[in-house]
Design an enzyme around this catalytic site. Structure first.
Site, PDB file in Angstrom:
ATOM      1  N   ASP A   5     -14.603  -1.940  -3.016  1.00  0.00           N
ATOM      2  CA  ASP A   5     -15.938  -1.723  -3.116  1.00  0.00           C
ATOM      3  C   ASP A   5     -16.377  -2.945  -3.560  1.00  0.00           C
ATOM      4  O   ASP A   5     -17.495  -2.612  -4.199  1.00  0.00           O
ATOM      5  CB  ASP A   5     -15.234   0.090  -4.356  1.00  0.00           C
ATOM      6  CG  ASP A   5     -15.128  -0.619  -5.040  1.00  0.00           C
ATOM      7  OD1 ASP A   5     -13.498  -0.773  -4.868  1.00  0.00           O
ATOM      8  OD2 ASP A   5     -15.061   0.228  -6.128  1.00  0.00           O
ATOM      9  N   TYR A  28     -12.823 -11.492  -7.573  1.00  0.00           N
ATOM     10  CA  TYR A  28     -11.362 -10.943  -6.434  1.00  0.00           C
ATOM     11  C   TYR A  28     -13.082 -10.214  -5.150  1.00  0.00           C
ATOM     12  O   TYR A  28     -12.741 -10.073  -4.104  1.00  0.00           O
ATOM     13  CB  TYR A  28     -10.958  -9.790  -7.371  1.00  0.00           C
ATOM     14  CG  TYR A  28     -10.779  -8.441  -6.206  1.00  0.00           C
ATOM     15  CD1 TYR A  28      -9.531  -8.778  -5.946  1.00  0.00           C
ATOM     16  CD2 TYR A  28     -11.011  -7.293  -6.220  1.00  0.00           C
ATOM     17  CE1 TYR A  28      -9.200  -7.782  -5.043  1.00  0.00           C
ATOM     18  CE2 TYR A  28     -10.854  -6.419  -6.015  1.00  0.00           C
ATOM     19  CZ  TYR A  28      -8.973  -6.223  -5.063  1.00  0.00           C
ATOM     20  OH  TYR A  28      -9.174  -5.460  -4.236  1.00  0.00           O
ATOM     21  N   LYS A  32     -12.064 -10.894  -1.122  1.00  0.00           N
ATOM     22  CA  LYS A  32     -13.129 -10.117   0.078  1.00  0.00           C
ATOM     23  C   LYS A  32     -13.592  -9.933   0.872  1.00  0.00           C
ATOM     24  O   LYS A  32     -13.713  -9.747   1.599  1.00  0.00           O
ATOM     25  CB  LYS A  32     -12.339  -8.353  -1.234  1.00  0.00           C
ATOM     26  CG  LYS A  32     -10.753  -8.233  -1.846  1.00  0.00           C
ATOM     27  CD  LYS A  32      -9.457  -8.271  -0.420  1.00  0.00           C
ATOM     28  CE  LYS A  32      -8.744  -7.726  -0.864  1.00  0.00           C
ATOM     29  NZ  LYS A  32      -7.872  -7.652  -0.353  1.00  0.00           N
ATOM     30  N   TRP A  56     -10.677   1.653  -5.812  1.00  0.00           N
ATOM     31  CA  TRP A  56      -9.813   2.527  -6.800  1.00  0.00           C
ATOM     32  C   TRP A  56      -8.040   2.761  -6.736  1.00  0.00           C
ATOM     33  O   TRP A  56      -8.138   3.819  -6.676  1.00  0.00           O
ATOM     34  CB  TRP A  56     -10.393   3.381  -7.898  1.00  0.00           C
ATOM     35  CG  TRP A  56     -11.554   2.321  -8.290  1.00  0.00           C
ATOM     36  CD1 TRP A  56     -12.652   1.486  -8.180  1.00  0.00           C
ATOM     37  CD2 TRP A  56     -12.233   3.430  -9.953  1.00  0.00           C
ATOM     38  NE1 TRP A  56     -13.595   1.828  -8.927  1.00  0.00           N
ATOM     39  CE2 TRP A  56     -13.304   2.536  -9.804  1.00  0.00           C
ATOM     40  CE3 TRP A  56     -12.231   4.596 -10.417  1.00  0.00           C
ATOM     41  CZ2 TRP A  56     -14.316   2.644 -11.176  1.00  0.00           C
ATOM     42  CZ3 TRP A  56     -12.792   4.792 -11.618  1.00  0.00           C
ATOM     43  CH2 TRP A  56     -13.789   4.119 -11.976  1.00  0.00           C
TER      44      TRP A  56
END
Length: 192
Positions: A5, A28, A32, A56
């Site tokens: 996300d 990060y 991704k 998460w």
């Protein structure tokens, strides 16, 4: 490929759809997003690659928020946890099930599988909500007897090297429908 996300900036305040533009706000998320682009360039045309974004993640092993919370709740008297970042906590078991179902459908070639999907457990929470749930469940299961007090704080009060999205809920409805899986609420997954 498993993605995150965190490829989104977290400012829109409603669940992110798979087709929305990537706007990562930290390294990060950027790494991704770059990985997603590479998979698309190399494998999208041949339909060999699938990217599943999730959020998460927690599980019984590895480096994750739940295990860190258990340790902190056990060792400290008080802890401060961010309460203004919202996401969907997701069990590694739930994600694994969605991945296997995706592989199964791709193998059967009975229906078209999109190259980009979203998967998370149901519901939304802040890091504070998640920490409270960890403490409650740990007490119920006799893992902790006297956990630390948990104080809610704002993102501005928490010192971190990386900026994090304030709202990173993923719209998973099309994936749930495609896979025929109804996810558990994150708190039930955590309890399990």
């Amino acid at each position: 490929q498993i993605s995150t996300d965190f490829v989104f900036d977290g400012v829109q305040g409603s669940p992110y759809k798979t087709h929305q533009t990537r706007k990562p706000i930290n390294f990060y998320g950027k790494s991704k997003a770059d990985g997603e682009v590479s998979v698309e360039k190399l494998l999208k045309v041949s339909e060999q690659g699938t990217v599943i974004r999730t959020s998460w993640l927690f599980g019984p092993v590895g480096n994750n928020f739940i295990l860190k919370m258990l340790e902190m709740l056990k060792k400290k008297k008080e802890i401060n946890i961010v309460s203004d970042q919202i996401g969907s906590p997701t069990s590694t078991f739930s994600l694994a099930h969605a991945c296997w179902k995706t592989i199964e459908l791709k193998t059967k070639k009975s229906q078209e599988i999109p190259h980009l999907m979203h998967w998370s457990d149901a519901g939304a929470a802040s890091w504070y909500d998640l920490a409270i749930a960890v403490g409650e469940i740990a007490q119920k299961l006799s893992i902790l007897s006297n956990p630390a007090i948990i104080n809610p704080i704002s993102s501005g009060e928490y010192t971190t090297l990386a900026k994090r999205p304030s709202y990173s809920i993923l719209d998973c409805f099309s994936t749930r429908s495609l896979l025929g899986i109804n996810p558990l609420h994150w708190k039930l997954s955590l309890d399990k």
